[in-house]
Design an enzyme around this catalytic site. Structure first.
Site, PDB file in Angstrom:
ATOM      1  N   ASP A  43       0.857  -1.686   0.100  1.00  0.00           N
ATOM      2  CA  ASP A  43       0.018  -0.265   0.298  1.00  0.00           C
ATOM      3  C   ASP A  43       0.795   1.162   0.158  1.00  0.00           C
ATOM      4  O   ASP A  43       0.417   2.705   0.723  1.00  0.00           O
ATOM      5  CB  ASP A  43      -0.892  -0.064   1.481  1.00  0.00           C
ATOM      6  CG  ASP A  43       0.192  -0.703   2.508  1.00  0.00           C
ATOM      7  OD1 ASP A  43       1.052  -0.142   2.628  1.00  0.00           O
ATOM      8  OD2 ASP A  43      -0.439  -0.577   3.803  1.00  0.00           O
ATOM      9  N   GLU A  81      -0.879  -8.942  -1.399  1.00  0.00           N
ATOM     10  CA  GLU A  81      -1.137  -8.388  -0.666  1.00  0.00           C
ATOM     11  C   GLU A  81      -2.795  -7.199  -0.240  1.00  0.00           C
ATOM     12  O   GLU A  81      -2.459  -6.099  -0.510  1.00  0.00           O
ATOM     13  CB  GLU A  81      -0.769  -7.431   0.749  1.00  0.00           C
ATOM     14  CG  GLU A  81      -0.932  -7.679   1.692  1.00  0.00           C
ATOM     15  CD  GLU A  81       0.007  -6.785   2.650  1.00  0.00           C
ATOM     16  OE1 GLU A  81       0.953  -7.098   3.368  1.00  0.00           O
ATOM     17  OE2 GLU A  81      -0.032  -5.511   3.051  1.00  0.00           O
ATOM     18  N   GLU A  87      -2.569   5.125   3.131  1.00  0.00           N
ATOM     19  CA  GLU A  87      -1.923   3.254   2.124  1.00  0.00           C
ATOM     20  C   GLU A  87      -3.541   3.192   2.119  1.00  0.00           C
ATOM     21  O   GLU A  87      -3.282   2.172   1.299  1.00  0.00           O
ATOM     22  CB  GLU A  87      -1.247   2.974   3.590  1.00  0.00           C
ATOM     23  CG  GLU A  87       0.071   3.368   3.501  1.00  0.00           C
ATOM     24  CD  GLU A  87       0.091   4.601   4.808  1.00  0.00           C
ATOM     25  OE1 GLU A  87      -0.354   4.789   5.456  1.00  0.00           O
ATOM     26  OE2 GLU A  87       1.540   4.484   5.146  1.00  0.00           O
ATOM     27  N   HIS A 109       5.869   4.379  13.858  1.00  0.00           N
ATOM     28  CA  HIS A 109       5.714   4.998  12.283  1.00  0.00           C
ATOM     29  C   HIS A 109       4.999   5.869  12.025  1.00  0.00           C
ATOM     30  O   HIS A 109       5.243   6.991  10.929  1.00  0.00           O
ATOM     31  CB  HIS A 109       6.526   4.654  11.598  1.00  0.00           C
ATOM     32  CG  HIS A 109       6.333   3.607  10.540  1.00  0.00           C
ATOM     33  ND1 HIS A 109       6.138   4.419   9.578  1.00  0.00           N
ATOM     34  CD2 HIS A 109       6.101   1.642  11.022  1.00  0.00           C
ATOM     35  CE1 HIS A 109       4.934   2.432   9.181  1.00  0.00           C
ATOM     36  NE2 HIS A 109       4.778   1.432  10.576  1.00  0.00           N
ATOM     37  N   ARG A 115       2.223   7.845   9.681  1.00  0.00           N
ATOM     38  CA  ARG A 115       1.975   9.668   9.425  1.00  0.00           C
ATOM     39  C   ARG A 115       0.709   9.472  10.038  1.00  0.00           C
ATOM     40  O   ARG A 115       0.755  10.957  11.039  1.00  0.00           O
ATOM     41  CB  ARG A 115       1.696   9.263   7.877  1.00  0.00           C
ATOM     42  CG  ARG A 115       1.558  10.530   7.655  1.00  0.00           C
ATOM     43  CD  ARG A 115       0.624  10.554   6.154  1.00  0.00           C
ATOM     44  NE  ARG A 115       2.266  10.337   5.374  1.00  0.00           N
ATOM     45  CZ  ARG A 115       3.278  10.959   4.762  1.00  0.00           C
ATOM     46  NH1 ARG A 115       3.522  12.316   4.801  1.00  0.00           N
ATOM     47  NH2 ARG A 115       4.416  10.314   4.104  1.00  0.00           N
TER      48      ARG A 115
HETATM   49  N1  UDP Z   1      11.258  -4.242  10.370  1.00  0.00           N
HETATM   50  C1  UDP Z   1      12.638  -4.745  10.567  1.00  0.00           C
HETATM   51  N2  UDP Z   1      13.605  -3.870  11.329  1.00  0.00           N
HETATM   52  C2  UDP Z   1      12.608  -2.997  11.565  1.00  0.00           C
HETATM   53  C3  UDP Z   1      11.791  -2.517  12.069  1.00  0.00           C
HETATM   54  C4  UDP Z   1      10.681  -3.486  11.928  1.00  0.00           C
HETATM   55  O1  UDP Z   1      13.663  -5.567   9.984  1.00  0.00           O
HETATM   56  O2  UDP Z   1      13.940  -1.960  12.706  1.00  0.00           O
HETATM   57  C5  UDP Z   1      10.519  -5.225  10.342  1.00  0.00           C
HETATM   58  C6  UDP Z   1       9.590  -5.828  10.017  1.00  0.00           C
HETATM   59  O3  UDP Z   1       9.638  -7.281  10.731  1.00  0.00           O
HETATM   60  C7  UDP Z   1       7.930  -5.667   9.385  1.00  0.00           C
HETATM   61  C8  UDP Z   1       8.321  -4.421   8.368  1.00  0.00           C
HETATM   62  O4  UDP Z   1       9.779  -4.186   8.768  1.00  0.00           O
HETATM   63  O5  UDP Z   1       8.396  -7.340   8.535  1.00  0.00           O
HETATM   64  C9  UDP Z   1       7.316  -3.344   8.798  1.00  0.00           C
HETATM   65  O6  UDP Z   1       7.931  -2.155   8.426  1.00  0.00           O
HETATM   66  P1  UDP Z   1       7.358  -0.850   8.339  1.00  0.00           P
HETATM   67  O7  UDP Z   1       7.251  -0.910  10.230  1.00  0.00           O
HETATM   68  O8  UDP Z   1       8.113  -0.353   7.843  1.00  0.00           O
HETATM   69  O9  UDP Z   1       5.788  -0.849   8.132  1.00  0.00           O
HETATM   70  P2  UDP Z   1       4.594  -1.465   7.640  1.00  0.00           P
HETATM   71  O10 UDP Z   1       4.360  -3.242   7.886  1.00  0.00           O
HETATM   72  O11 UDP Z   1       3.736  -1.143   8.564  1.00  0.00           O
HETATM   73  O12 UDP Z   1       4.492  -1.267   5.930  1.00  0.00           O
END
Ligand code: UDP
Length: 356
Positions: free
Chosen positions: A94, A116, A130, A199, A201
Site C-alpha cells: 500500500d 496483499e 495507505e 512510525h 503518519r
Molecule cells: N522491521 C525490521 N527492522 C526494524 C523494524 C521493522 O526489519 O527495525 C520489519 C518488520 O519485521 C516488518 C516490517 O519491517 O516486517 C515493517 O515495516 P514498517 O513498519 O516500516 O511498515 P508496515 O508494515 O507498517 O507497512
C-alpha cells in the site's frame, strides 16, 4: 512471460523477496525495479535477501512530499516500461511506490498483480495514504492476491470481479520461514523487554507522545525494558527521543535488519506497534500485540486473540499493556498465512497469465 516487480520500502522488500525467489526457482528472472522511496531501510532488506535491483530510481529526497514521490515514480516508470517489453508488473502492499508504479503500468496497458490485496481499515484517511493506495491498486489490478478470506470479501464488496481474486495467504509468513531456516534467532543481548515500533503518519505528534507516556510509566511500574528500533523518519525520531531519550528503561536503537528484528520478536515479552507487518509476524512467535492505532486492516489478529486495538489515548494504552502482560500464548497458528503464498502467487501468474 516477462515479469517485473516494483518496490520502494522495507516492508515491500520483505514481502516480495519470497515471490522473487519462487520465480527464480522456476527459471524466470523478474526485472527488479527499486524506487528507493526509503533508501537506507530498503537497502538493508535487499542485502538480507540477496536481491540486487536491475533498476534503481533513487527517488528519495529530504522531507519528500507524497506528490513529489508519486510524480517522480510515474515519470521514471514511463521511461523504464516503454524501453522494455513487460507482460506483467507485480506490486506489493500500500505504499505510494506501489500505487504510482501500478498506475504507470495501467497507463501503458501492462497487466498488474497486487500482492496483499483487499486489506481495509474502512477509513480512507487512516492509515494515510495507505488505505487509499491499496484501494486504488486493487481497482487497477488484473490479479488481486488476497491474504485471507476476509480480504477477499472486502474486494467483492467493492465490486472487484471474483475471477481476479485469489486467496493465497500473506507472503510475510514465507519470508519469516526463509529467515528461520537460515538463521538462529534465539540469542539477543536484551532481556525482559517490550518490543516497540511506531512510525505511522497519522500517529505523528500528540498521539505518539501519549502512547510513549503510557509505555514509559508502565515499563517503570513493571520493571520492564523497552527496546525500540526507531524509524529513520525525522518526524518520528524527534518525538521518540524527546519522550524516551532520558528514560532509563528505554533502549532506543537504529532500525535493524530482518534477522535481528525477528530475533527481537522471538525474545520479547510482547509487542507494541502501529506497523502492519509486525501485526502479521507476531503470532508466528507466540507474541501478543498492542496495536496503537484507531483502526486496523488486520482484524484477524484481534479476532484470533493475538492482539488488542488500543487506540492512542494514554489510559486505554495503559490498560491494554496490562492485558498484554497477562497473555499466555496458545498454539502458534498464524492467521495470515501458511508459508506457501509465494508458490501460489507464482503458479497463478504462470497458469492464468498464459491463458489470457
Ligand atoms: N522491521 C525490521 N527492522 C526494524 C523494524 C521493522 O526489519 O527495525 C520489519 C518488520 O519485521 C516488518 C516490517 O519491517 O516486517 C515493517 O515495516 P514498517 O513498519 O516500516 O511498515 P508496515 O508494515 O507498517 O507497512
Amino acid at each position: 512471460m516477462r515479469v517485473a516487480i516494483a518496490f520502494g520500502t522495507r516492508p515491500e522488500v520483505i514481502k516480495i523477496a519470497p515471490v522473487y525467489k519462487e520465480f527464480k526457482d522456476k527459471g524466470l528472472n523478474p526485472l527488479m525495479i527499486a524506487t528507493a522511496q526509503h533508501r537506507e531501510m530498503m537497502d538493508t532488506m535487499l542485502e538480507v535477501f540477496g536481491i540486487k535491483p536491475d533498476i534503481d530510481m533513487n527517488i528519495m529526497t529530504h522531507n519528500q512530499s507524497l506528490n513529489a514521490v508519486a510524480s517522480r515514480i510515474l515519470k521514471n516508470m514511463d521511461e523504464i516500461l516503454s524501453q522494455r517489453e513487460i507482460d506483467i508488473l507485480l506490486v506489493q502492499g500500500d505504499t505510494t511506490s506501489a500505487m504510482a508504479s501500478a498506475l504507470a503500468a495501467f497507463h501503458m496497458g501492462i497487466r498488474i498483480a497486487h500482492i496483499e490485496a483487499g486489506l481495509r481499515s474502512g477509513n480512507p484517511r487512516d492509515p494515510f495514504p495507505e488505505e487509499m493506495n491499496r484501494m486504488l491498486i486493487d481497482r487497477l489490478a488484473d490479479f488481486t492476491f488476497a491474504p485471507t478470506r476476509r480480504a477477499k470479501e472486502n474486494l467483492l464488496k467493492e465490486g472487484i470481479c471474483e475471477k481476479k481474486i485469489f486467496i493465497t495467504g500473506n507472503t510475510v509468513v514465507d519470508a519469516m520461514k526463509i529467515i528461520r531456516e537460515r538463521f538462529n534467532l534465539s540469542t539477543i543481548e536484551y532481556e525482559n523487554y517490550i518490543l516497540v515500533t511506531m512510525h505511522r503518519r497519522e500517529n505523528w505528534g500528540e498521539k505518539m507522545r501519549s502512547v510513549l507516556a503510557a509505555l514509559k510509566y508502565f515499563s517503570k511500574e513493571h520493571n520492564l525494558k523497552i527496546v525500540f528500533p526507531v524509524h529513520k523518519n525525522p518526524k518520528v525520531r524527534e518525538v521518540v527521543y524527546e519522550a524516551l531519550g532520558n528514560c532509563e528503561n528505554a533502549i532506543l536503537i537504529e532500525p535493524v535488519d530482518y534477522i535481528k528484528f525477528l530475533s527481537l520478536l522471538e525474545n520479547c515479552v510482547f509487542v507494541v506497534t502501529d506497523s502492519g507487518g509486525v501485526q502479521e509476524e507476531a503470532p508466528s512467535f507466540g507474541k501478543f500485540v498492542v496495536v496503537v492505532r484507531e483502526t486496523t486492516e488486520r482484524p484477524e489478529l484481534i479476532e484470533n486473540r493475538w492482539g488488542i486495538l488500543a487506540g492512542t489515548s494514554k489510559e486505554k494504552v495503559y490498560q491494554s499493556l496490562e492485558k498484554a502482560l497477562k497473555f499466555s500464548p496458545k498454539k502458534l497458528k498464524n492467521p495470515f498465512g501458511d508459508g506457501r503464498a509465494s508458490q501460489r502467487i507464482v503458479d497463478i501468474i504462470l497458469n492464468e497469465g498464459i491463458k489470457d
